[in-house]
Design a protein around this motif. Structure first.
Motif, PDB file in Angstrom:
ATOM      1  N   LEU A 215       0.835  -1.206   0.000  1.00  0.00           N
ATOM      2  CA  LEU A 215       0.000   0.000   0.000  1.00  0.00           C
ATOM      3  C   LEU A 215       0.869   1.255   0.000  1.00  0.00           C
ATOM      4  N   ALA A 216       1.926   1.236   0.806  1.00  0.00           N
ATOM      5  CA  ALA A 216       2.806   2.402   0.884  1.00  0.00           C
ATOM      6  C   ALA A 216       3.542   2.627  -0.432  1.00  0.00           C
ATOM      7  N   ALA A 217       3.939   1.539  -1.106  1.00  0.00           N
ATOM      8  CA  ALA A 217       4.670   1.663  -2.366  1.00  0.00           C
ATOM      9  C   ALA A 217       3.812   2.275  -3.463  1.00  0.00           C
ATOM     10  N   CYS A 218       2.503   2.067  -3.400  1.00  0.00           N
ATOM     11  CA  CYS A 218       1.607   2.533  -4.470  1.00  0.00           C
ATOM     12  C   CYS A 218       0.855   3.812  -4.093  1.00  0.00           C
ATOM     13  N   ARG A 219       0.996   4.299  -2.868  1.00  0.00           N
ATOM     14  CA  ARG A 219       0.184   5.429  -2.414  1.00  0.00           C
ATOM     15  C   ARG A 219       0.439   6.697  -3.223  1.00  0.00           C
ATOM     16  N   ALA A 220       1.683   6.938  -3.615  1.00  0.00           N
ATOM     17  CA  ALA A 220       1.984   8.152  -4.376  1.00  0.00           C
ATOM     18  C   ALA A 220       1.252   8.168  -5.714  1.00  0.00           C
ATOM     19  N   PHE A 221       1.048   6.989  -6.320  1.00  0.00           N
ATOM     20  CA  PHE A 221       0.313   6.926  -7.580  1.00  0.00           C
ATOM     21  C   PHE A 221      -1.161   7.287  -7.368  1.00  0.00           C
ATOM     22  N   LEU A 222      -1.747   6.803  -6.275  1.00  0.00           N
ATOM     23  CA  LEU A 222      -3.140   7.137  -5.989  1.00  0.00           C
ATOM     24  C   LEU A 222      -3.296   8.636  -5.737  1.00  0.00           C
ATOM     25  N   ASP A 223      -2.392   9.211  -4.941  1.00  0.00           N
ATOM     26  CA  ASP A 223      -2.470  10.646  -4.661  1.00  0.00           C
ATOM     27  C   ASP A 223      -2.352  11.453  -5.954  1.00  0.00           C
ATOM     28  N   ALA A 224      -1.470  11.004  -6.866  1.00  0.00           N
ATOM     29  CA  ALA A 224      -1.328  11.705  -8.146  1.00  0.00           C
ATOM     30  C   ALA A 224      -2.583  11.548  -8.994  1.00  0.00           C
ATOM     31  N   GLN A 225      -3.220  10.382  -8.941  1.00  0.00           N
ATOM     32  CA  GLN A 225      -4.475  10.188  -9.675  1.00  0.00           C
ATOM     33  C   GLN A 225      -5.549  11.151  -9.184  1.00  0.00           C
ATOM     34  N   ILE A 226      -5.689  11.258  -7.869  1.00  0.00           N
ATOM     35  CA  ILE A 226      -6.703  12.160  -7.321  1.00  0.00           C
ATOM     36  C   ILE A 226      -6.401  13.599  -7.740  1.00  0.00           C
ATOM     37  N   ARG A 227      -5.137  13.964  -7.737  1.00  0.00           N
ATOM     38  CA  ARG A 227      -4.748  15.326  -8.137  1.00  0.00           C
ATOM     39  C   ARG A 227      -5.080  15.586  -9.600  1.00  0.00           C
ATOM     40  N   LEU A 228      -4.862  14.613 -10.466  1.00  0.00           N
ATOM     41  CA  LEU A 228      -5.084  14.814 -11.896  1.00  0.00           C
ATOM     42  C   LEU A 228      -6.548  14.654 -12.293  1.00  0.00           C
ATOM     43  N   VAL A 229      -7.254  13.721 -11.649  1.00  0.00           N
ATOM     44  CA  VAL A 229      -8.671  13.491 -11.986  1.00  0.00           C
ATOM     45  C   VAL A 229      -9.542  14.624 -11.467  1.00  0.00           C
ATOM     46  N   GLN A 230      -9.206  15.199 -10.317  1.00  0.00           N
ATOM     47  CA  GLN A 230      -9.969  16.302  -9.720  1.00  0.00           C
ATOM     48  C   GLN A 230     -11.425  15.908  -9.440  1.00  0.00           C
ATOM     49  N   PRO A 231     -11.669  14.830  -8.699  1.00  0.00           N
ATOM     50  CA  PRO A 231     -13.058  14.460  -8.394  1.00  0.00           C
ATOM     51  C   PRO A 231     -13.671  15.423  -7.375  1.00  0.00           C
ATOM     52  N   ARG A 232     -14.995  15.475  -7.351  1.00  0.00           N
ATOM     53  CA  ARG A 232     -15.679  16.337  -6.378  1.00  0.00           C
ATOM     54  C   ARG A 232     -15.853  15.630  -5.034  1.00  0.00           C
ATOM     55  N   ARG A 233     -15.954  14.286  -5.058  1.00  0.00           N
ATOM     56  CA  ARG A 233     -16.183  13.513  -3.834  1.00  0.00           C
ATOM     57  C   ARG A 233     -15.507  12.149  -3.985  1.00  0.00           C
ATOM     58  N   LEU A 234     -15.274  11.490  -2.845  1.00  0.00           N
ATOM     59  CA  LEU A 234     -14.635  10.177  -2.850  1.00  0.00           C
ATOM     60  C   LEU A 234     -15.538   9.149  -2.171  1.00  0.00           C
ATOM     61  N   LEU A 235     -15.531   7.919  -2.699  1.00  0.00           N
ATOM     62  CA  LEU A 235     -16.210   6.786  -2.072  1.00  0.00           C
ATOM     63  C   LEU A 235     -15.185   5.679  -1.904  1.00  0.00           C
ATOM     64  N   ALA A 236     -14.898   5.306  -0.672  1.00  0.00           N
ATOM     65  CA  ALA A 236     -13.973   4.215  -0.372  1.00  0.00           C
ATOM     66  C   ALA A 236     -14.767   2.955  -0.080  1.00  0.00           C
ATOM     67  N   VAL A 237     -14.470   1.871  -0.793  1.00  0.00           N
ATOM     68  CA  VAL A 237     -15.179   0.605  -0.574  1.00  0.00           C
ATOM     69  C   VAL A 237     -14.200  -0.390   0.029  1.00  0.00           C
ATOM     70  N   GLY A 238     -14.535  -0.912   1.188  1.00  0.00           N
ATOM     71  CA  GLY A 238     -13.666  -1.836   1.888  1.00  0.00           C
ATOM     72  C   GLY A 238     -12.898  -1.155   3.014  1.00  0.00           C
ATOM     73  N   HIS A 239     -12.505  -1.949   4.004  1.00  0.00           N
ATOM     74  CA  HIS A 239     -11.873  -1.404   5.201  1.00  0.00           C
ATOM     75  C   HIS A 239     -10.516  -0.773   4.910  1.00  0.00           C
ATOM     76  N   LEU A 240      -9.688  -1.436   4.091  1.00  0.00           N
ATOM     77  CA  LEU A 240      -8.371  -0.887   3.798  1.00  0.00           C
ATOM     78  C   LEU A 240      -8.462   0.465   3.111  1.00  0.00           C
ATOM     79  N   ALA A 241      -9.366   0.601   2.158  1.00  0.00           N
ATOM     80  CA  ALA A 241      -9.532   1.882   1.472  1.00  0.00           C
ATOM     81  C   ALA A 241     -10.063   2.942   2.426  1.00  0.00           C
TER      82      ALA A 241
END
Length: 305
Positions: A215-241
């Protein structure tokens, strides 16, 4: 029929080293004690194969076509057998088969892994495909990056890790769990635009949950995705998310049922809702009533300006 000169054991050894097939050599007369030999005719096709594999000997020839002074005597003996193969080819009218050209290996430049500096989704995807920060890349069929890109979608849905169907199609939530998720979204927020992805972009073997190191190795990619996609809201499915995005190490039942907040690297705050993973709902249908309450919260947030 052409009579071949008997070849000595030394010549035979050299021809084997040069790559001539044993089937061809077996047809050549062998020098016997007492000077007797048993000549055997070789077909033109086998002689052509012998010519092709014997070509390395040519490096011992000078421009005039004769052996160079430094060529080993054994190589000269091997060329004598090569000349016999040439004689068969000339008699049959066949031509030597040219060796296949060796394709030049093009070395691609290394991809610099800096997700925080990615300017677009294409460059970020290239970095994800080149990433080897954890062992997940060794077991994947392909990277599961995200769904079709939308400009500033209403919701960005984030799961834990790709499953078997996702790994085959390179699409997140592509299977029975994905069909259930889409049905839930269609019933609660039918007109909302949605972008889907996961915390990690490679499937863990056996569909196990990703480890904290992965999870730590891939977290920077997720943060960059959120920055580039610019969503208005987030939905996390599952405990880890839910834990990863909320920053609160609590159980899922404590986190769900309320509007939380996700803060990105630029300090931007986004509404965050957490709920059960659809794969969990397939195994535990008794949670569907609670999941519907979470979807009702999505609808309330969707209707807010």
């Amino acid at each position: 029929m052409i009579d071949f000169q008997p070849i000595s054991p030394l010549q035979r050894t050299w021809l084997l080293e040069l790559g001539l097939e044993r089937a061809f050599l077996a047809r050549l007369p062998q020098a016997q004690p007492g000077g007797q030999s048993a000549p055997v005719a070789a077909p033109a096709q086998e002689a052509a194969a012998a010519m092709q594999t014997a070509q390395p000997v040519e490096r011992h020839l000078n421009d005039a076509g004769s052996p160079s002074p430094s060529a080993p005597a054994a190589a000269t003996d091997a060329m004598s057998a090569r000349d016999q193969a040439l004689a068969v080819l000339r008699k049959s009218g066949a031509r030597p088969v040219a060796a296949a050209p060796v394709e030049e290996v093009v070395q691609r430049p290394a991809v610099l892994i800096q997700p925080e500096k990615a300017q677009d989704m294409a460059s970020l995807l290239e970095q994800v495909q080149a990433c080897q920060e954890c062992g997940l890349h060794t077991g994947r069929a392909q990277v599961v990056f995200g769904s079709e890109l939308l400009s500033e979608p209403d919701w960005m849905i984030i799961g834990e890790a790709p499953g078997t169907s996702d790994d085959r199609s390179a699409k997140p939530f592509d299977g029975k769990a994905g069909l259930l998720l889409q049905a839930m979204l269609n019933s609660a927020i039918p007109n909302a635009s949605v972008y889907k992805t996961h915390l990690v972009k490679c499937r863990p073997l056996g569909n196990r949950p990703p480890t904290q190191e992965e999870l730590a190795a891939c977290r920077a990619f997720l943060d960059a995705q959120i920055r580039l996609v610019q969503p208005r809201r987030l939905l996390a499915v599952g405990h880890l998310a839910a834990v990863a995005l909320s920053g609160r190490d609590e159980d899922l039942e404590t986190l769900r049922g309320q509007a939380l907040t996700y803060t990105d690297a630029q300090g931007r705050s986004l509404p965050l809702v957490v709920t059960y993973h659809p794969a969990s709902l397939l195994l535990r249908p008794q949670h569907k009533a609670n999941a519907w309450r979470d979807l009702s919260l999505l609808r309330e947030l969707q209707n807010q300006p």
